[in-house]
Design a protein around this motif. Structure first.
Motif, PDB file in Angstrom:
ATOM      1  N   ARG A   1     -12.995   1.545  -0.688  1.00 24.54           N
ATOM      2  CA  ARG A   1     -12.509   0.909  -1.917  1.00 24.54           C
ATOM      3  C   ARG A   1     -13.014   1.636  -3.151  1.00 24.54           C
TER       4      ARG A   1
ATOM      5  N   ARG B   1      -3.180  -2.000   6.376  1.00 21.85           N
ATOM      6  CA  ARG B   1      -3.554  -3.066   5.451  1.00 21.85           C
ATOM      7  C   ARG B   1      -4.746  -2.632   4.623  1.00 21.85           C
ATOM      8  N   ALA B   2      -5.101  -3.430   3.644  1.00 20.04           N
ATOM      9  CA  ALA B   2      -6.087  -3.019   2.645  1.00 20.04           C
ATOM     10  C   ALA B   2      -7.507  -3.420   2.975  1.00 20.04           C
TER      11      ALA B   2
ATOM     12  N   ALA C   1       2.361   1.477  -3.516  1.00 17.26           N
ATOM     13  CA  ALA C   1       1.353   1.980  -4.448  1.00 17.26           C
ATOM     14  C   ALA C   1       1.085   3.460  -4.225  1.00 17.26           C
TER      15      ALA C   1
ATOM     16  N   THR D   1      -3.418  -9.537  -0.950  1.00 13.06           N
ATOM     17  CA  THR D   1      -1.969  -9.483  -1.110  1.00 13.06           C
ATOM     18  C   THR D   1      -1.290 -10.274   0.009  1.00 13.06           C
TER      19      THR D   1
ATOM     20  N   GLN E   1      -4.944  -0.398 -11.030  1.00 15.93           N
ATOM     21  CA  GLN E   1      -5.292   0.041  -9.675  1.00 15.93           C
ATOM     22  C   GLN E   1      -6.803   0.170  -9.491  1.00 15.93           C
TER      23      GLN E   1
ATOM     24  N   TRP F   1      -6.656  -5.852  -3.219  1.00 12.66           N
ATOM     25  CA  TRP F   1      -5.512  -5.497  -2.376  1.00 12.66           C
ATOM     26  C   TRP F   1      -5.506  -6.299  -1.080  1.00 12.66           C
ATOM     27  N   ASP F   2      -6.681  -6.630  -0.562  1.00 15.34           N
ATOM     28  CA  ASP F   2      -6.752  -7.363   0.703  1.00 15.34           C
ATOM     29  C   ASP F   2      -6.212  -8.777   0.581  1.00 15.34           C
TER      30      ASP F   2
ATOM     31  N   MET G   1      -8.015  -3.238  -8.918  1.00  7.99           N
ATOM     32  CA  MET G   1      -7.581  -3.751  -7.610  1.00  7.99           C
ATOM     33  C   MET G   1      -8.476  -3.232  -6.498  1.00  7.99           C
ATOM     34  N   TRP G   2      -8.788  -1.924  -6.513  1.00 14.27           N
ATOM     35  CA  TRP G   2      -9.637  -1.354  -5.468  1.00 14.27           C
ATOM     36  C   TRP G   2     -11.093  -1.750  -5.645  1.00 14.27           C
TER      37      TRP G   2
ATOM     38  N   LEU H   1       0.816  -1.214   0.000  1.00 16.13           N
ATOM     39  CA  LEU H   1       0.000   0.000   0.000  1.00 16.13           C
ATOM     40  C   LEU H   1       0.849   1.263   0.000  1.00 16.13           C
TER      41      LEU H   1
END
Length: 199
Positions: A182, A174-175, A99, A144, A132, A141-142, A135-136, A96
């Motif tokens: 998100r 963390r994501a 990024a 990863t 990206q 991302w969670d 990913m969101w 994160l």
């Protein structure tokens, strides 16, 4: 660069993007105010990023006439520095923060004069930002691996105010986040990609 030379940014679309980005700005400002530690600074960075995008959509003809690139260059270096510091503190390179540094670099790039922005590099940034968005939007991302190490308590999430209990997280950022956070990040990243295409 005048607004008339940006046919992909008619007034109605600029205002629509601006409204969305104002919502993103408010959401991250609230989280930056409520959260401690890494989460506060991470959300604060996204607040500044959203503010920068609001200015770019409201005043596209003035964007590259202000020293915004210097501000985002400093934020790029700060995010990269945070990634390094927390890598040594937590034993894992947090994607994160990486990024975030690349996102700030994309903002820096957008604020440079058109003459120093080669088409191929613009394409690289647009591709990165498009990934990206996915990913969101999809909550990837969670998943990863950096956020699923054994040997520690569940890390604190991005967008839930902390309880009185002090967490013993392996990763301080963390994501894992709610759909609103998100989607706000997906929307802001999409606005960045669109701005690069439209310029």
């Amino acid at each position: 660069m005048g607004a008339m030379s940006m046919p992909l940014l008619p007034s109605w679309l600029r205002l629509a993007w601006t409204a969305v980005l104002c919502g993103v700005l408010v959401l991250h400002l609230v989280h930056a105010w409520a959260m401690p530690g890494q989460r506060r600074w991470w959300h604060a960075g996204h607040t500044v990023m959203a503010a920068g995008m609001v200015v770019m959509y409201l005043l596209p003809h003035l964007t590259r006439q202000v020293p915004g690139a210097a501000l985002f260059a400093v934020l790029t270096a700060s995010s990269a520095g945070a990634a390094i510091v927390f890598r040594y503190r937590e034993g894992v390179l947090n994607p994160l923060w990486v990024a975030s540094a690349v996102d700030m670099l994309a903002m820096t790039y957008m604020l440079l004069p058109a003459a120093v922005r080669p088409a191929w590099l613009t394409g690289v940034f647009v591709t990165y930002l498009t990934v990206q968005v996915g990913m969101w939007a999809l909550g990837l991302w969670d998943r990863t691996p950096a956020f699923h190490r054994s040997g520690g308590a569940e890390p604190a999430v991005l967008d839930v105010p902390p309880s009185n209990a002090a967490p013993t997280a392996v990763v301080g950022l963390r994501a894992h986040s709610t759909p609103t956070v998100r989607l706000s990040l997906a929307a802001m990243t999409a606005s960045m990609a669109y701005m690069l295409v439209a310029m």
